[in-house]
Design a protein around this motif. Structure first.
Motif, mmCIF file in Angstrom:
data_model
loop_
_atom_site.group_PDB
_atom_site.id
_atom_site.type_symbol
_atom_site.label_atom_id
_atom_site.label_comp_id
_atom_site.label_asym_id
_atom_site.label_seq_id
_atom_site.Cartn_x
_atom_site.Cartn_y
_atom_site.Cartn_z
ATOM 1 N N VAL A 143 1.736 5.090 0.933
ATOM 2 C CA VAL A 143 1.402 6.058 1.974
ATOM 3 C C VAL A 143 2.023 7.393 1.584
ATOM 4 O O VAL A 143 3.165 7.436 1.131
ATOM 5 C CB VAL A 143 1.988 5.598 3.342
ATOM 6 C CG1 VAL A 143 1.655 6.601 4.427
ATOM 7 C CG2 VAL A 143 1.466 4.219 3.710
ATOM 8 N N ARG A 144 1.260 8.474 1.720
ATOM 9 C CA ARG A 144 1.818 9.799 1.447
ATOM 10 C C ARG A 144 2.224 10.461 2.755
ATOM 11 O O ARG A 144 1.558 10.291 3.763
ATOM 12 C CB ARG A 144 0.759 10.704 0.784
ATOM 13 C CG ARG A 144 0.492 10.353 -0.636
ATOM 14 C CD ARG A 144 -0.644 11.235 -1.178
ATOM 15 N NE ARG A 144 -1.012 10.801 -2.504
ATOM 16 C CZ ARG A 144 -0.390 11.182 -3.607
ATOM 17 N NH1 ARG A 144 0.621 12.034 -3.532
ATOM 18 N NH2 ARG A 144 -0.776 10.724 -4.773
ATOM 19 N N LYS A 168 0.842 -1.207 0.000
ATOM 20 C CA LYS A 168 0.000 0.000 0.000
ATOM 21 C C LYS A 168 0.874 1.252 0.000
ATOM 22 O O LYS A 168 1.882 1.315 0.716
ATOM 23 C CB LYS A 168 -0.860 -0.052 1.269
ATOM 24 C CG LYS A 168 -1.862 1.053 1.394
ATOM 25 C CD LYS A 168 -2.600 0.919 2.733
ATOM 26 C CE LYS A 168 -3.242 2.235 3.098
ATOM 27 N NZ LYS A 168 -3.392 2.390 4.540
#
Ligand code: NI
Length: 136
Positions: A5-6, A3
């Motif tokens: 993530v920012r 996944k």
């Protein structure tokens, strides 16, 4: 795929300008990819420092094969570290010089030991050591 993530980063403007110029020269398409590579590099260096971890490395070595006894000595040294060596390739660079690429995997301290033993031989011009991770 993992996944994504920012996260936000606060940075001195001048520092960011220098970074952008650098990643432009290195032909990165965006900052994210450049920062990802920096983080990976940092983590590989950490593995290198933790001796319990196994790392992968390529050793590149250029030497003069006319140097008396050298070819045999280099062979002896490689046999002493046979448990680290996955493969090796020999290239005859020109009439006098050979290039060997040795692909290795093992503990950082033993890889460094192999690297310095090869480097210390008379007639060996340069031994490069390029480290990467064995557990990405
Ligand atoms: Ni050769």
């Amino acid at each position: 795929m993992a996944k994504l993530v920012r996260f936000g980063v606060s940075l001195d403007e001048q520092l960011l300008k220098r970074f952008d110029k650098r990643i432009q020269r290195k032909r990165y398409t965006n900052r994210s990819e450049a920062i990802r590579d920096l983080i990976r590099q940092e983590l590989v260096m950490e593995q290198w420092q933790q001796d319990g971890q196994s790392v992968a490395a390529a050793i590149t070595m250029v030497y003069d094969h006319h140097q008396r006894g050298l070819v045999g000595d280099l062979m002896e040294i490689q046999h002493d570290y046979h448990d680290l060596i996955l493969s090796s390739q020999h290239i005859h660079l020109d009439h006098n010089h050979c290039l060997e690429v040795i692909v290795t995997k093992g503990s950082p301290s033993r890889l460094e030991e192999l690297h310095s033993r090869l480097q210390a031989q008379r007639g060996v011009f340069h031994v490069g050591l390029s480290i990467t991770t064995a557990n990405p």
